[in-house]
Enzyme design. Structure first.
Site, PDB file in Angstrom:
ATOM      1  N   HIS A   7     -11.725  12.287  -7.139  1.00  0.00           N
ATOM      2  CA  HIS A   7     -10.903  12.918  -8.012  1.00  0.00           C
ATOM      3  C   HIS A   7     -10.059  13.581  -7.979  1.00  0.00           C
ATOM      4  O   HIS A   7      -8.859  14.331  -8.193  1.00  0.00           O
ATOM      5  CB  HIS A   7     -11.423  13.711  -9.637  1.00  0.00           C
ATOM      6  N   GLU A  10     -13.696   0.524   0.413  1.00  0.00           N
ATOM      7  CA  GLU A  10     -11.989   0.550  -1.552  1.00  0.00           C
ATOM      8  C   GLU A  10     -12.800   0.144  -1.850  1.00  0.00           C
ATOM      9  O   GLU A  10     -11.751  -0.354  -3.366  1.00  0.00           O
ATOM     10  CB  GLU A  10     -10.885  -0.094  -0.059  1.00  0.00           C
ATOM     11  N   CYS A  60       0.886  -1.434  -0.091  1.00  0.00           N
ATOM     12  CA  CYS A  60      -0.172  -0.252  -0.053  1.00  0.00           C
ATOM     13  C   CYS A  60       0.851   1.388  -0.072  1.00  0.00           C
ATOM     14  O   CYS A  60       0.673   2.684  -0.148  1.00  0.00           O
ATOM     15  CB  CYS A  60      -0.424   0.312   1.057  1.00  0.00           C
TER      16      CYS A  60
HETATM   17 ZN   LIG Z   1      -5.197   1.551  -0.749  1.00  0.00          ZN
END
Ligand SMILES: [Zn+2]
Length: 158
Positions: free
Chosen positions: A69, A145, A26
């Site tokens: 964004h 996510e 990550c």
């Molecule tokens: Zn992530």
């Protein structure tokens, strides 16, 4: 009694970039298609509702507009050094250096831009939004996510 809004189906979604420096995979720059699921717990008011779904969606959409964004960076992150100079923001950690146009970045009031901390952020912001009547006892926010992978925070209301 509870009401819920599932962001995947109700359009409470955003796209953003982030990294988590202390987790190897990550720590590389990447992004997610995020969705918020919101649950309110309380009693129906005299109109028979806990809260108008439209009001809840509007409040959530307002929060999302600010970060959609964008590159999300923690403003109190201990695991990276973030510096603003002119129109750009540079980030350093573990021998890496990234530079972003400041206009593409949102500094989040978090230590880490994780789904966990984002859910706490959204729950707090919704609690402060002033849209809940005294009949609403708690607001819970799940930050996904991706489908099947969510972090949750429950915030009790006074
Ligand atoms: Zn992530």
């Amino acid at each position: 009694m509870k009401i819920s809004i599932d962001g995947w189906d109700a359009g409470i979604r955003f796209v953003a970039g982030h990294f988590l420096p202390s987790i190897e995979k990550c720590s590389r720059l990447h992004g997610h298609n995020y969705a918020l699921t919101i649950i309110l717990e309380g009693e129906p008011d005299r109109n028979g509702i806990i809260l108008d779904f439209i009001k809840l969606k509007e409040a959530a959409s307002k929060l999302i507009e600010k970060i959609d964004h964008r590159m999300l960076l923690p403003d109190s992150g201990k695991s990276m050094t973030v510096r603003r100079s002119g129109d750009s923001i540079s980030v350093r950690f573990g021998g890496k250096r990234y530079q972003f146009p400041a206009s593409d970045v949102v500094m989040m009031p978090l230590e880490n831009v994780s789904a966990e901390e984002l859910s706490a952020y959204f729950a707090e912001e919704l609690a402060r939004s002033g849209i809940f009547g005294s009949n609403v006892r708690s607001v819970s926010v799940g930050v996904s996510e991706g489908r099947g992978q969510e972090a949750w925070t429950e915030r009790h209301l006074a």
